[in-house]
Write a protein that holds these residues in place. Structure first.
Motif, PDB file in Angstrom:
ATOM      1  N   THR A 142       0.829  -1.212   0.000  1.00  0.00           N
ATOM      2  CA  THR A 142       0.000   0.000   0.000  1.00  0.00           C
ATOM      3  C   THR A 142       0.858   1.255   0.000  1.00  0.00           C
ATOM      4  O   THR A 142       0.615   2.201  -0.759  1.00  0.00           O
ATOM      5  CB  THR A 142      -0.932   0.006   1.223  1.00  0.00           C
ATOM      6  N   GLN A 143       1.871   1.278   0.857  1.00  0.00           N
ATOM      7  CA  GLN A 143       2.761   2.440   0.904  1.00  0.00           C
ATOM      8  C   GLN A 143       3.546   2.592  -0.394  1.00  0.00           C
ATOM      9  O   GLN A 143       3.792   3.711  -0.851  1.00  0.00           O
ATOM     10  CB  GLN A 143       3.718   2.308   2.090  1.00  0.00           C
ATOM     11  N   GLY A 144       3.926   1.471  -0.985  1.00  0.00           N
ATOM     12  CA  GLY A 144       4.643   1.536  -2.244  1.00  0.00           C
ATOM     13  C   GLY A 144       3.775   1.996  -3.402  1.00  0.00           C
ATOM     14  O   GLY A 144       4.295   2.504  -4.406  1.00  0.00           O
ATOM     15  N   SER A 145       2.465   1.850  -3.264  1.00  0.00           N
ATOM     16  CA  SER A 145       1.560   2.230  -4.353  1.00  0.00           C
ATOM     17  C   SER A 145       1.581   3.728  -4.611  1.00  0.00           C
ATOM     18  O   SER A 145       1.542   4.174  -5.760  1.00  0.00           O
ATOM     19  CB  SER A 145       0.128   1.776  -4.025  1.00  0.00           C
TER      20      SER A 145
ATOM     21  N   GLU B   8     -10.353   0.988   4.586  1.00  0.00           N
ATOM     22  CA  GLU B   8     -10.684  -0.096   5.505  1.00  0.00           C
ATOM     23  C   GLU B   8     -10.469  -1.460   4.850  1.00  0.00           C
ATOM     24  O   GLU B   8     -10.518  -1.601   3.629  1.00  0.00           O
ATOM     25  CB  GLU B   8     -12.149   0.036   5.957  1.00  0.00           C
ATOM     26  N   ARG B   9     -10.275  -2.467   5.688  1.00  0.00           N
ATOM     27  CA  ARG B   9     -10.022  -3.819   5.191  1.00  0.00           C
ATOM     28  C   ARG B   9     -11.239  -4.407   4.480  1.00  0.00           C
ATOM     29  O   ARG B   9     -11.100  -5.308   3.652  1.00  0.00           O
ATOM     30  CB  ARG B   9      -9.602  -4.732   6.340  1.00  0.00           C
ATOM     31  N   ASP B  10     -12.416  -3.909   4.794  1.00  0.00           N
ATOM     32  CA  ASP B  10     -13.621  -4.413   4.141  1.00  0.00           C
ATOM     33  C   ASP B  10     -13.635  -4.095   2.649  1.00  0.00           C
ATOM     34  O   ASP B  10     -14.357  -4.739   1.871  1.00  0.00           O
ATOM     35  CB  ASP B  10     -14.869  -3.805   4.796  1.00  0.00           C
ATOM     36  N   SER B  11     -12.851  -3.111   2.243  1.00  0.00           N
ATOM     37  CA  SER B  11     -12.821  -2.730   0.832  1.00  0.00           C
ATOM     38  C   SER B  11     -11.786  -3.510   0.022  1.00  0.00           C
ATOM     39  O   SER B  11     -11.687  -3.329  -1.192  1.00  0.00           O
ATOM     40  CB  SER B  11     -12.530  -1.227   0.706  1.00  0.00           C
ATOM     41  N   TYR B  12     -11.009  -4.370   0.684  1.00  0.00           N
ATOM     42  CA  TYR B  12      -9.984  -5.145  -0.013  1.00  0.00           C
ATOM     43  C   TYR B  12     -10.640  -6.126  -0.983  1.00  0.00           C
ATOM     44  O   TYR B  12     -11.686  -6.708  -0.686  1.00  0.00           O
ATOM     45  CB  TYR B  12      -9.110  -5.918   0.968  1.00  0.00           C
ATOM     46  N   VAL B  13     -10.013  -6.313  -2.121  1.00  0.00           N
ATOM     47  CA  VAL B  13     -10.497  -7.254  -3.136  1.00  0.00           C
ATOM     48  C   VAL B  13      -9.600  -8.484  -3.118  1.00  0.00           C
ATOM     49  O   VAL B  13      -8.436  -8.411  -3.507  1.00  0.00           O
ATOM     50  CB  VAL B  13     -10.496  -6.606  -4.539  1.00  0.00           C
ATOM     51  N   LEU B  14     -10.132  -9.598  -2.621  1.00  0.00           N
ATOM     52  CA  LEU B  14      -9.359 -10.840  -2.484  1.00  0.00           C
ATOM     53  C   LEU B  14      -8.083 -10.607  -1.695  1.00  0.00           C
ATOM     54  O   LEU B  14      -7.007 -11.146  -2.008  1.00  0.00           O
ATOM     55  CB  LEU B  14      -9.025 -11.414  -3.861  1.00  0.00           C
ATOM     56  N   GLY B  15      -8.177  -9.790  -0.654  1.00  0.00           N
ATOM     57  CA  GLY B  15      -7.032  -9.506   0.194  1.00  0.00           C
ATOM     58  C   GLY B  15      -6.098  -8.439  -0.340  1.00  0.00           C
ATOM     59  O   GLY B  15      -5.072  -8.148   0.284  1.00  0.00           O
ATOM     60  N   VAL B  16      -6.431  -7.848  -1.484  1.00  0.00           N
ATOM     61  CA  VAL B  16      -5.581  -6.819  -2.094  1.00  0.00           C
ATOM     62  C   VAL B  16      -6.201  -5.453  -1.843  1.00  0.00           C
ATOM     63  O   VAL B  16      -7.352  -5.211  -2.212  1.00  0.00           O
ATOM     64  CB  VAL B  16      -5.422  -7.055  -3.612  1.00  0.00           C
ATOM     65  N   PRO B  17      -5.446  -4.500  -1.244  1.00  0.00           N
ATOM     66  CA  PRO B  17      -5.981  -3.162  -0.992  1.00  0.00           C
ATOM     67  C   PRO B  17      -6.305  -2.431  -2.297  1.00  0.00           C
ATOM     68  O   PRO B  17      -5.627  -2.640  -3.314  1.00  0.00           O
ATOM     69  CB  PRO B  17      -4.829  -2.457  -0.245  1.00  0.00           C
ATOM     70  N   PRO B  18      -7.322  -1.572  -2.299  1.00  0.00           N
ATOM     71  CA  PRO B  18      -7.679  -0.831  -3.510  1.00  0.00           C
ATOM     72  C   PRO B  18      -6.530   0.004  -4.063  1.00  0.00           C
ATOM     73  O   PRO B  18      -6.399   0.164  -5.284  1.00  0.00           O
ATOM     74  CB  PRO B  18      -8.840   0.059  -3.042  1.00  0.00           C
ATOM     75  N   LEU B  19      -5.691   0.550  -3.187  1.00  0.00           N
ATOM     76  CA  LEU B  19      -4.578   1.362  -3.646  1.00  0.00           C
ATOM     77  C   LEU B  19      -3.609   0.543  -4.496  1.00  0.00           C
ATOM     78  O   LEU B  19      -3.065   1.032  -5.489  1.00  0.00           O
ATOM     79  CB  LEU B  19      -3.833   1.977  -2.460  1.00  0.00           C
ATOM     80  N   VAL B  20      -3.411  -0.705  -4.103  1.00  0.00           N
ATOM     81  CA  VAL B  20      -2.511  -1.581  -4.860  1.00  0.00           C
ATOM     82  C   VAL B  20      -3.109  -1.884  -6.234  1.00  0.00           C
ATOM     83  O   VAL B  20      -2.384  -1.963  -7.232  1.00  0.00           O
ATOM     84  CB  VAL B  20      -2.248  -2.882  -4.080  1.00  0.00           C
ATOM     85  N   LEU B  21      -4.420  -2.047  -6.290  1.00  0.00           N
ATOM     86  CA  LEU B  21      -5.074  -2.303  -7.574  1.00  0.00           C
ATOM     87  C   LEU B  21      -4.916  -1.102  -8.512  1.00  0.00           C
ATOM     88  O   LEU B  21      -4.656  -1.261  -9.713  1.00  0.00           O
ATOM     89  CB  LEU B  21      -6.556  -2.607  -7.352  1.00  0.00           C
ATOM     90  N   VAL B  22      -5.061   0.106  -7.958  1.00  0.00           N
ATOM     91  CA  VAL B  22      -4.874   1.315  -8.774  1.00  0.00           C
ATOM     92  C   VAL B  22      -3.438   1.385  -9.281  1.00  0.00           C
ATOM     93  O   VAL B  22      -3.192   1.692 -10.458  1.00  0.00           O
ATOM     94  CB  VAL B  22      -5.229   2.575  -7.962  1.00  0.00           C
ATOM     95  N   PHE B  23      -2.485   1.109  -8.408  1.00  0.00           N
ATOM     96  CA  PHE B  23      -1.076   1.102  -8.797  1.00  0.00           C
ATOM     97  C   PHE B  23      -0.817   0.092  -9.908  1.00  0.00           C
ATOM     98  O   PHE B  23      -0.087   0.365 -10.867  1.00  0.00           O
ATOM     99  CB  PHE B  23      -0.213   0.795  -7.575  1.00  0.00           C
ATOM    100  N   ALA B  24      -1.433  -1.079  -9.795  1.00  0.00           N
ATOM    101  CA  ALA B  24      -1.262  -2.113 -10.819  1.00  0.00           C
ATOM    102  C   ALA B  24      -1.809  -1.651 -12.161  1.00  0.00           C
ATOM    103  O   ALA B  24      -1.172  -1.860 -13.214  1.00  0.00           O
ATOM    104  CB  ALA B  24      -1.941  -3.409 -10.376  1.00  0.00           C
ATOM    105  N   VAL B  25      -2.964  -1.007 -12.138  1.00  0.00           N
ATOM    106  CA  VAL B  25      -3.565  -0.508 -13.383  1.00  0.00           C
ATOM    107  C   VAL B  25      -2.678   0.560 -14.014  1.00  0.00           C
ATOM    108  O   VAL B  25      -2.423   0.559 -15.228  1.00  0.00           O
ATOM    109  CB  VAL B  25      -4.976   0.036 -13.118  1.00  0.00           C
ATOM    110  N   VAL B  26      -2.195   1.501 -13.200  1.00  0.00           N
ATOM    111  CA  VAL B  26      -1.316   2.560 -13.708  1.00  0.00           C
ATOM    112  C   VAL B  26      -0.039   1.961 -14.285  1.00  0.00           C
ATOM    113  O   VAL B  26       0.450   2.405 -15.338  1.00  0.00           O
ATOM    114  CB  VAL B  26      -0.986   3.571 -12.588  1.00  0.00           C
TER     115      VAL B  26
END
Length: 343
Positions: free
Chosen positions: A72-75, A183-201
């Motif tokens: 998350t911090q790296g994202s 919040e952890r409830d927003s994680y997708v399969l254990g992956v934080p949303p910020l990490v998903l955005v970073f992956a897309v970028v």
């Protein structure tokens, strides 16, 4: 009486294995091999760091929550690094990315902006980032200013404006739609949303740099701007677009930082320019321009984020972290110079 015409000697057909047509593919294969070796080396360094973290603090470092925190911090800095990679590949530099992130984060978290909720905060973050990138691009591309000076001026101006907006205070986010994403409830399969955005970028950045004419123009401008101009590339417009791209990435990173911290502060993004440049360089992007790698930059981000996490878990002071980062940057530049001299 006409003289007989002697037959002209016929050149033998060129063999398919002739060196001339094979020169460019051979050079390309060499670049690919070096890129693979560099990527494997970075993966090896990252694996070694994970091993060190697992040995020194096995319970804390290998905990799922801690690994999610590292990603998350790296994202946030990772999104900035993607934009920085494009700028450095073109032969430029952007020292203002951290200040732009700070300005975008505080402008997007004012009470007036928060009244518009999620959309207002996101729109303001991106718009401020693009605006700062536009100013940088115009000054450098059409104003003839050196990138170092132009972005240094933006760094000072953006930091000052961010301080003026906040009056030195922290602006707390009250929008539930923003806070819920952290919040952890927003994680997708254990992956934080910020990490998903970073992956897309990251994926988009890789495709643009390696599979589009925009990416090829960026490499051409960084390799030889005059040759690129003679080849029909509008160098000034390309540089403008690149600083707009860097500003866009800063705006997105500011929005991610707002989600992560739940606030906007004028101190946000401190030393992001150092981290982004360092990650891009150790990833294999040439500081002189002409070559860039998104994959290497992402690995560089993960390496630095992991180092920071290991230092924090072992209660090592932040000044030691900065010394280590500085040493890594120097080593990476020396390796680049040696590699360039042997090619």
């Amino acid at each position: 009486m006409t003289q007989p015409v002697s037959p002209q000697p016929v050149s033998p057909p060129r063999d398919s294995t002739d060196k001339v047509p094979q020169a460019q593919p051979a050079a390309w294969r060499g670049l690919v091999v070096r890129a693979d070796i560099r990527t494997l080396s970075l993966l090896g360094v990252l694996a070694a760091l994970v091993l060190i973290g697992g040995i020194t603090k096995p319970d804390e470092f290998l905990d799922t929550r801690n690994l999610q925190l590292v990603l998350t911090q790296g994202s946030v800095i990772g999104v900035v690094t993607v934009g920085m990679t494009f700028v450095i590949t073109s032969g430029g530099i952007d020292l203002s990315v951290g200040a732009i992130v700070a300005l975008a984060s505080v402008w997007a978290t004012t009470l007036a902006t928060q009244e518009y909720g999620f959309g207002g905060i996101l729109f303001t973050s991106v718009l401020v980032g693009l605006g700062c990138g536009l100013v940088n691009g115009l000054l450098i591309a059409y104003g003839g200013m050196v990138p170092f000076i132009a972005t240094l001026a933006m760094l000072a101006s953006a930091r000052g404006l961010a301080l003026q907006i906040t009056d030195g205070k922290t602006q707390i986010v009250t929008s539930d739609s923003i806070l819920d994403l952290g919040e952890r409830d927003s994680y997708v399969l254990g992956v934080p949303p910020l990490v998903l955005v970073f992956a897309v970028v990251t994926i988009i950045g890789w495709l643009v740099l390696n599979r589009t004419t925009f990416g090829r123009r960026t490499v051409a401008v960084g390799g030889n701007a005059e040759a690129a101009r003679l080849a029909g590339i509008d160098v000034r417009r390309q540089r403008l677009y690149l600083y707009l791209l860097s500003g866009l990435c800063c705006g997105i990173a500011a929005f991610l930082l707002i989600i992560l911290s739940g606030s906007g502060q004028n101190t946000n993004g401190n030393l992001y320019e150092l981290d982004a440049i360092a990650a891009a360089i150790i990833g294999g992007t040439l500081l002189s321009g002409g070559r860039g790698t998104i994959v290497g930059s992402v690995l560089g981000v993960l390496i630095f984020t992991t180092i920071t996490n290991i230092f924090a878990l072992n209660n090592l002071q932040s000044d030691v972290q900065q010394i280590a980062k500085g040493a890594i940057i120097v080593a990476a530049v020396l390796v680049q110079r040696r590699t360039a001299s042997t090619t």
